[in-house]
Motif scaffolding. Structure first.
Motif, short mmCIF file in Angstrom:
data_model
loop_
_atom_site.label_atom_id
_atom_site.label_comp_id
_atom_site.label_asym_id
_atom_site.label_seq_id
_atom_site.Cartn_x
_atom_site.Cartn_y
_atom_site.Cartn_z
N ARG A 37 7.70 -11.34 5.16
CA ARG A 37 6.68 -10.17 4.63
C ARG A 37 6.98 -9.88 3.27
NH1 ARG A 37 3.58 -7.74 8.82
NH2 ARG A 37 3.91 -8.95 10.88
N LEU A 38 8.45 -9.52 2.96
CA LEU A 38 8.88 -8.88 1.68
C LEU A 38 8.39 -10.09 0.59
CD1 LEU A 38 12.37 -7.53 2.77
CD2 LEU A 38 10.02 -6.26 2.46
N ALA A 39 8.80 -11.09 0.80
CA ALA A 39 8.33 -12.10 -0.30
C ALA A 39 7.08 -11.99 -0.48
CB ALA A 39 8.79 -13.45 0.15
N HIS A 40 6.01 -12.05 0.76
CA HIS A 40 4.52 -12.22 0.57
C HIS A 40 4.09 -10.76 -0.18
CE1 HIS A 40 0.55 -12.13 1.73
NE2 HIS A 40 0.80 -10.99 2.28
N ILE A 41 4.47 -9.78 0.11
CA ILE A 41 3.99 -8.61 -0.49
C ILE A 41 4.43 -8.63 -2.06
CG2 ILE A 41 4.27 -6.10 -0.68
CD1 ILE A 41 4.71 -6.31 2.49
N ALA A 42 5.72 -9.12 -2.28
CA ALA A 42 6.10 -9.16 -3.85
C ALA A 42 5.00 -10.21 -4.64
CB ALA A 42 7.37 -9.65 -3.91
N LEU A 43 4.79 -11.36 -3.87
CA LEU A 43 4.01 -12.29 -4.36
C LEU A 43 2.49 -11.64 -4.40
CD1 LEU A 43 5.21 -15.55 -2.71
CD2 LEU A 43 5.68 -14.76 -5.30
N SER A 44 2.11 -11.21 -3.58
CA SER A 44 0.82 -10.52 -3.62
C SER A 44 0.52 -9.34 -4.78
CB SER A 44 0.31 -9.77 -2.15
OG SER A 44 0.28 -10.75 -0.94
N ASP A 45 1.49 -8.63 -4.98
CA ASP A 45 1.27 -7.61 -5.89
C ASP A 45 1.39 -7.95 -7.37
OD1 ASP A 45 0.99 -5.55 -4.40
OD2 ASP A 45 3.15 -4.97 -4.33
N ARG A 46 1.86 -9.16 -7.52
CA ARG A 46 1.81 -9.97 -8.70
C ARG A 46 0.21 -10.55 -8.99
NH1 ARG A 46 6.69 -14.58 -8.79
NH2 ARG A 46 8.20 -13.08 -8.73
N ILE A 47 -0.26 -10.88 -8.01
CA ILE A 47 -1.85 -11.40 -8.00
C ILE A 47 -2.69 -10.23 -8.41
CG2 ILE A 47 -3.60 -12.42 -6.77
CD1 ILE A 47 -1.74 -13.98 -5.00
N LEU A 48 -2.23 -9.20 -7.88
CA LEU A 48 -2.97 -8.01 -7.91
C LEU A 48 -3.09 -7.28 -9.20
CD1 LEU A 48 -2.86 -6.28 -4.34
CD2 LEU A 48 -4.98 -7.26 -5.40
N ALA A 49 -1.63 -7.52 -9.67
CA ALA A 49 -1.39 -6.85 -11.19
C ALA A 49 -2.07 -7.75 -12.14
CB ALA A 49 0.14 -6.84 -11.49
N SER A 50 -2.18 -9.08 -11.96
CA SER A 50 -2.84 -9.75 -12.86
C SER A 50 -4.42 -9.49 -12.90
CB SER A 50 -2.85 -11.16 -12.37
OG SER A 50 -3.57 -12.05 -13.35
N ALA A 51 -4.91 -9.20 -11.61
CA ALA A 51 -6.48 -8.89 -11.64
C ALA A 51 -6.49 -7.53 -12.02
CB ALA A 51 -6.82 -8.91 -9.91
N ALA A 52 -5.57 -6.50 -11.78
CA ALA A 52 -5.71 -5.18 -12.37
C ALA A 52 -5.64 -5.11 -13.99
CB ALA A 52 -4.70 -4.32 -12.18
N ARG A 53 -5.25 -6.13 -14.80
CA ARG A 53 -5.12 -6.53 -16.31
C ARG A 53 -6.73 -6.86 -16.45
NH1 ARG A 53 -0.60 -8.73 -14.82
NH2 ARG A 53 1.38 -7.47 -15.55
N ASP A 54 -7.14 -7.77 -15.56
CA ASP A 54 -8.58 -8.11 -15.90
C ASP A 54 -9.44 -7.17 -15.83
OD1 ASP A 54 -7.60 -10.76 -16.24
OD2 ASP A 54 -8.15 -11.61 -14.31
N VAL A 55 -9.20 -6.30 -14.82
CA VAL A 55 -10.07 -5.15 -14.69
C VAL A 55 -9.88 -4.10 -15.88
CG1 VAL A 55 -10.41 -3.06 -13.58
CG2 VAL A 55 -10.21 -5.18 -12.41
N LEU A 56 -8.83 -3.88 -16.37
CA LEU A 56 -8.53 -2.97 -17.50
C LEU A 56 -9.25 -3.66 -18.79
CD1 LEU A 56 -4.85 -1.94 -16.89
CD2 LEU A 56 -6.88 -0.46 -17.17
N GLY A 57 -9.25 -4.94 -18.95
CA GLY A 57 -9.84 -5.68 -20.05
C GLY A 57 -11.16 -5.60 -19.96
N GLY A 58 -12.01 -5.20 -18.84
CA GLY A 58 -13.22 -5.30 -19.02
C GLY A 58 -14.07 -6.09 -18.41
N ALA A 59 -13.34 -7.12 -17.73
CA ALA A 59 -14.16 -8.07 -16.81
C ALA A 59 -15.18 -7.52 -15.93
CB ALA A 59 -13.11 -9.00 -16.19
#
Length: 159
Positions: A37-59
């Motif tokens: 669970r801890l590893a999964h959540i840490a890895l999931s948040d990396r994915i979401l942070a990448s998506a957040a950058r795309d959202v902030l970039g105006g995608a």
């Protein structure tokens, strides 16, 4: 973007994870579940942070594919290379990065379309769907992270 619920969910998650120590009476299977669970959540948040950058970039549309956070080799590698406290710290750092990015996200960006590709715990593709960025963060805040927190709290003996 209002991230109050998500911040509280992460606070409860970290508290529950910190409640599990070397002396916590859990089986080997339960300890493996905690580690996963801890590893999964840490890895999931990396994915979401990448998506957040795309959202902030105006995608206009963003792909969120959870496969890397369900990948058995990635999870095993993270578990093998860290201790329980280090996994909690990684989870905390990745969540903080996501939260920082979400704080920069304007309300209008919450309407960004997200193509969500979901894989199960065995890494098998199980579904594709679409939702808004705000809805995805709402699911994270009100279902996903609280669900993990409850399970960890149960194992810590706090429920």
């Amino acid at each position: 973007m209002d991230i109050t619920d998500l911040a509280e969910a992460y606070r409860q998650l970290v508290n529950a994870a910190e409640g599990i120590t070397d002396s916590t009476p859990v089986t080997a299977t339960e300890r493996a579940d905690v580690d996963w669970r801890l590893a999964h959540i840490a890895l999931s948040d990396r994915i979401l942070a990448s998506a957040a950058r795309d959202v902030l970039g105006g995608a206009e549309s963003v792909l969120v594919d959870n496969q890397p956070a369900m990948d058995a080799h990635a999870i095993a590698g993270l578990i093998a290379s860290t201790t329980h406290p280090q996994r909690i710290d990684a989870m905390r750092r990745n969540a903080a990065e996501l939260m920082d990015l979400l704080e920069l996200t304007g309300e209008g960006a919450g309407n960004t379309t997200v193509h969500l590709r979901i894989h199960d715990r065995d890494g098998r593709h199980v579904s594709d769907s679409r939702m808004t960025w705000s809805d995805l963060i709402g699911v994270r805040a009100n279902q996903n992270i609280p669900g993990h927190a409850v399970r960890l709290a149960e194992l810590a003996g706090r429920v």
